[in-house]
Design an enzyme around this catalytic site. Structure first.
Site, PDB file in Angstrom:
ATOM      1  N   ARG A 564       0.829  -1.207   0.000  1.00  0.00           N
ATOM      2  CA  ARG A 564       0.000   0.000   0.000  1.00  0.00           C
ATOM      3  C   ARG A 564       0.863   1.257   0.000  1.00  0.00           C
ATOM      4  O   ARG A 564       1.926   1.300   0.616  1.00  0.00           O
ATOM      5  CB  ARG A 564      -0.898   0.029   1.244  1.00  0.00           C
ATOM      6  CG  ARG A 564      -1.880  -1.094   1.351  1.00  0.00           C
ATOM      7  CD  ARG A 564      -2.971  -1.079   0.336  1.00  0.00           C
ATOM      8  NE  ARG A 564      -3.781   0.111   0.333  1.00  0.00           N
ATOM      9  CZ  ARG A 564      -4.960   0.203  -0.313  1.00  0.00           C
ATOM     10  NH1 ARG A 564      -5.449  -0.832  -0.986  1.00  0.00           N
ATOM     11  NH2 ARG A 564      -5.634   1.315  -0.292  1.00  0.00           N
ATOM     12  N   VAL A 565       0.369   2.261  -0.669  1.00  0.00           N
ATOM     13  CA  VAL A 565       1.068   3.544  -0.682  1.00  0.00           C
ATOM     14  C   VAL A 565       0.256   4.599   0.077  1.00  0.00           C
ATOM     15  O   VAL A 565       0.500   5.780  -0.017  1.00  0.00           O
ATOM     16  CB  VAL A 565       1.340   4.027  -2.123  1.00  0.00           C
ATOM     17  CG1 VAL A 565       2.365   3.138  -2.796  1.00  0.00           C
ATOM     18  CG2 VAL A 565       0.052   4.077  -2.936  1.00  0.00           C
ATOM     19  N   ASP A 566      -0.756   4.139   0.798  1.00  0.00           N
ATOM     20  CA  ASP A 566      -1.515   5.062   1.648  1.00  0.00           C
ATOM     21  C   ASP A 566      -1.419   4.535   3.078  1.00  0.00           C
ATOM     22  O   ASP A 566      -0.652   3.630   3.358  1.00  0.00           O
ATOM     23  CB  ASP A 566      -2.976   5.171   1.184  1.00  0.00           C
ATOM     24  CG  ASP A 566      -3.619   3.797   1.033  1.00  0.00           C
ATOM     25  OD1 ASP A 566      -3.029   2.798   1.501  1.00  0.00           O
ATOM     26  OD2 ASP A 566      -4.704   3.726   0.445  1.00  0.00           O
ATOM     27  N   ASP A 567      -2.198   5.100   3.977  1.00  0.00           N
ATOM     28  CA  ASP A 567      -2.084   4.671   5.368  1.00  0.00           C
ATOM     29  C   ASP A 567      -2.984   3.496   5.671  1.00  0.00           C
ATOM     30  O   ASP A 567      -3.699   3.474   6.666  1.00  0.00           O
ATOM     31  CB  ASP A 567      -2.390   5.853   6.290  1.00  0.00           C
ATOM     32  CG  ASP A 567      -1.284   6.876   6.218  1.00  0.00           C
ATOM     33  OD1 ASP A 567      -0.124   6.451   6.109  1.00  0.00           O
ATOM     34  OD2 ASP A 567      -1.580   8.074   6.246  1.00  0.00           O
ATOM     35  N   VAL A 568      -2.970   2.515   4.795  1.00  0.00           N
ATOM     36  CA  VAL A 568      -3.733   1.298   5.039  1.00  0.00           C
ATOM     37  C   VAL A 568      -2.718   0.212   5.371  1.00  0.00           C
ATOM     38  O   VAL A 568      -1.711   0.070   4.696  1.00  0.00           O
ATOM     39  CB  VAL A 568      -4.563   0.905   3.793  1.00  0.00           C
ATOM     40  CG1 VAL A 568      -5.194  -0.461   3.979  1.00  0.00           C
ATOM     41  CG2 VAL A 568      -5.633   1.958   3.529  1.00  0.00           C
TER      42      VAL A 568
END
Ligand code: PRX
Length: 694
Positions: A564-568
């Site tokens: 993931r490249v987000d805060d997931v």
């Protein structure tokens, strides 16, 4: 539109620059392969290739190109393999869509004008064609010795009875039905019963807490709750009915009393009936009530774009989103990917180890296999109970030919050593699959060499709740594999790799994974919040679907998912929002602030690491740590409870007040020499204090 622009900026801020320096000396976790590993090629075993549905990359390329350049012809042909009460309007394009917010609302439609029923295609079609006696589910309970088998006719009859029960409770097309059960056959049966009536099922994973369940029931305004007395996973008892009761109490307090019926399957293996809490007038025993209904129930013919089900998933911000999948596109895509990705042949025994509470259990334990008249193994327990050879015992017992599992379970088994695997024959196996998180080359090798005796190809399948079914995966037999690599996109899936500015990268590169045009299985909206769907998936990169994942494309055009490249976070294959965990932590009266990041975890892939600041009166202690972990357990579920609580005096913030998670991730990973630039911090000394406190 200022607010839209602000939202976009906020989302871009959430993107984590793709980091290529994640190093773990142990190399068993989801880290980047070395440069030699990128070149490590494993040819498809000859015996497999000879019988595979697709046997060359050129065959694939031809079909792939056709799906892109002539979707009407390609997908029309695929869809014609299903039963339609009324064919879609073949004079119009098979797919109509808009991915560009500047041109109006985002929408996707497939097979418009068509009418069909998913349950009919999964069951009736096969029974009417004389295959009713064939096995549909082979169920194995948590304790060895508990098992059941159901033919396609058996399942159809049970589905009709549940559908008739639901009808008697006035459940109609479009109504929402919540399902909160352990892995027993009644779970997919309940899903199919909803599909038969056109009711929208919302399955909530049995590991979720009462509060999470309540939030989902309230959000979708479910009319009925289907649950079971309890479930068992290993030595653990899941008191599902008790948890459901608490959830329904929360719903009542909210003033939303729509759940008038709670149907409870008496899972007496797990808990005796007399120990199950009961609310007279609302609760009904499944076995006592459902069996009184007819085993015939007419299907509701559904428009292709009518909703089929919703499934909640976590993003980087806000509460979980109820993604909606629709009838026609999901059916065609789930069924077709199942056939080709798993190279399914009649006679295969297919075992997907996922729970029906996640998308994998929807698409590859229930719908996809049943559309193909497959025989599915369903297992209630865990891989290591009562012993570490349980999976292989089940493989031998049912002569499983295709096994589909998550890397986290594979890593757990690998840690037990080769001997436990080698004790079992496993001769029936011919294909192995992986899903849900990156599989490291080392784990891939173990799965291939030890579990599959180097004769079974591995399909590393990348996809998401949002995509409905597989998007990137080897088509076994068609091209060589690379350990740890998802390889090439499925027919018609147009993947792009973008740089930080959203510019498309060509050739070998690394960046953000996005997709250019719709495939039939894409989720159509977020229940009750279409603008959230638009902003989450279509505003980051104009005109494109943003996956939230990073990837590398190598010189052979193979795609390696990097996470993931987000805060997931992805913990044991479970998708968890850092924001949700933080929200739960700060609800503790002594916690003033929390910032949650992931760190490489040998078994879970990622572990949860929480930086917590306390109110002035509070003192760090083991008791407080446990309270904080418990509050997350209570509000979300045990699987989201942080493993590490790091007492922080304060958190590193930029001058504009934004927490610098990049730094927190480095501290969690103990990469102190590689913290990076701290000059934009309002107080750089915070970093030193955090490192000292590690
Ligand atoms: O980060 C990717 C990871 O799981 C995310 C999707 O999670 P969920 O919606 O829960 O669906 C999981 C089951 C399909 C993705 O954004 N992921 C999934 N499969 C892979 C993967 N990461 C690497 N390799 C995979 N094969």
């Amino acid at each position: 539109d200022l607010s839209a622009e602000r939202r976009l900026r906020c989302m871009l801020e959430h993107l984590v620059p793709v980091e290529i320096s994640r190093v773990n000396p142990d190399r068993s976790v989801c880290i980047f392969p070395t440069s030699e590993e990128y070149k490590d090629i494993v040819q498809v075993p000859g015996d497999f290739a000879k019988k595979a549905l697709l046997s060359s990359r050129s065959q694939y390329e031809q079909l792939y190109n056709e799906a892109v350049t002539n979707p009407d012809g390609f997908w029309g042909r695929v869809a014609a393999g299903f039963f339609w009460k009324k064919l879609w309007d073949t004079s119009k394009p098979v797919c109509n869509y808009n991915f560009d917010a500047d041109k109006g609302p985002i929408f996707v439609e497939w097979f418009k004008g068509g009418f069909t029923n998913v349950c009919y295609n999964a069951l009736d079609r096969h029974v009417l064609a004389g295959h009713g006696h064939e096995l549909c589910f082979l169920w194995e309970g948590n304790d060895p010795g508990q098992s059941a088998q159901l033919t396609y006719s058996d399942v159809l009859k049970k589905v009709c009875q549940v559908a008739n029960f639901l009808k008697s409770k006035n459940v109609q097309k479009g109504d929402r039905v919540c399902i909160y059960m352990s892995m027993i056959p009644e779970l997919p049966i309940a899903m199919l019963a909803c599909a038969r009536l056109g009711a929208i099922h919302s399955v909530v994973f049995g590991g979720f807490s009462s509060e999470s369940l309540a939030g989902r029931i309230l959000d979708c305004k479910a009319k009925v709750l289907l649950t079971c007395s309890a479930g068992r996973r290993g030595n653990k008892l899941l008191p599902l009915k008790e948890l459901a009761d608490r959830a329904l109490e929360i719903c009542l307090r909210d003033g939303n009393t729509r759940v008038e019926t709670c149907l409870v399957y008496d899972n007496s293996f797990a808990l005796p009936r007399e120990k199950v809490p009961w609310v007279e007038g609302r609760d009904l025993w499944w076995q006592d009530n459902v069996s009184q209904f007819s085993v015939d129930c007419p299907v509701e013919w559904m428009a292709a774009e009518d909703p089929l089900f919703m499934l909640y998933t976590s993003g980087s911000t806000g509460k979980p989103k109820g993604l909606i999948h629709t009838v026609g596109g999901y059916m065609v895509y789930a069924g077709f990917t199942f056939k080709h990705v798993f190279d399914h042949h009649p006679g295969d025994i297919f075992w997907c180890t996922a729970d029906c509470g996640w998308i994998t259990g929807h698409t590859y334990l229930t719908y996809g296999p049943l559309f193909n008249r497959a025989t599915c193994v369903m297992f209630e327990g865990v891989p290591t109970f009562p012993h570490a050879g349980r999976w292989w015992e089940i493989v031998d017992k049912f002569k499983v030919s295709i096994l589909y599992a998550a890397p986290t379970a594979i890593r757990t088994l690998a840690a037990q050593g080769d001997e436990v695997v080698r004790k079992y024959s496993r001769k029936s196996l011919r294909l192995l699959g992986s899903v849900g998180e990156p599989i490291s080359p080392k784990t891939w090798r173990w799965y291939y060499e030890v579990c599959g005796d180097s004769r079974c190809p591995i399909i590393d399948t990348w996809w998401q709740t949002e995509t409905g079914a597989c998007m990137i995966s080897p088509l076994p037999g068609a091209w060589p594999m690379k350990p740890g690599c998802a390889t090439l996109p499925f027919f018609g899936v147009q993947t792009l790799v973008l740089d930080q500015e959203g510019k498309e990268l060509h050739g070998a590169c690394e960046g953000y994974l996005s997709i250019k045009a719709p495939w039939p299985g894409i989720a159509r909206t977020v229940y009750g919040d279409h603008s959230r769907y638009e902003s989450t998936y279509f505003k980051t990169w104009k005109g494109l679907y943003a996956t939230g994942d990073g990837c590398r494309r190598d010189a052979d055009g193979y795609i390696w998912i990097t996470g993931r490249v987000d805060d997931v976070l992805n913990v044991s294959g479970h998708r968890i929002s850092t924001g949700e965990v933080e929200g739960a932590l700060v609800s503790h009266p002594q916690c003033t602030e929390a910032a949650v990041v992931g760190y490489d975890h040998e078994l879970k892939g990622q572990g949860i690491y929480a930086f917590v600041t306390l109110s002035q009166q509070a003192k760090p202690s083991d008791a407080l740590k446990k309270e904080l972990q418990d509050i997350v357990r209570k509000q979300i579920g045990s699987f989201a409870s942080p493993e590490v609580i790091h007492w922080a005096v304060s958190l590193p913030r930029t001058r504009s007040g934004k927490i610098m998670r990049r730094i927190l991730r480095k501290i969690a990973a103990r990469q102190y020499t590689d913290i990076g630039d701290t000059s934009s911090l309002s107080d750089p000394s915070v970093v030193e204090a955090l490192i000292k406190g590690r």
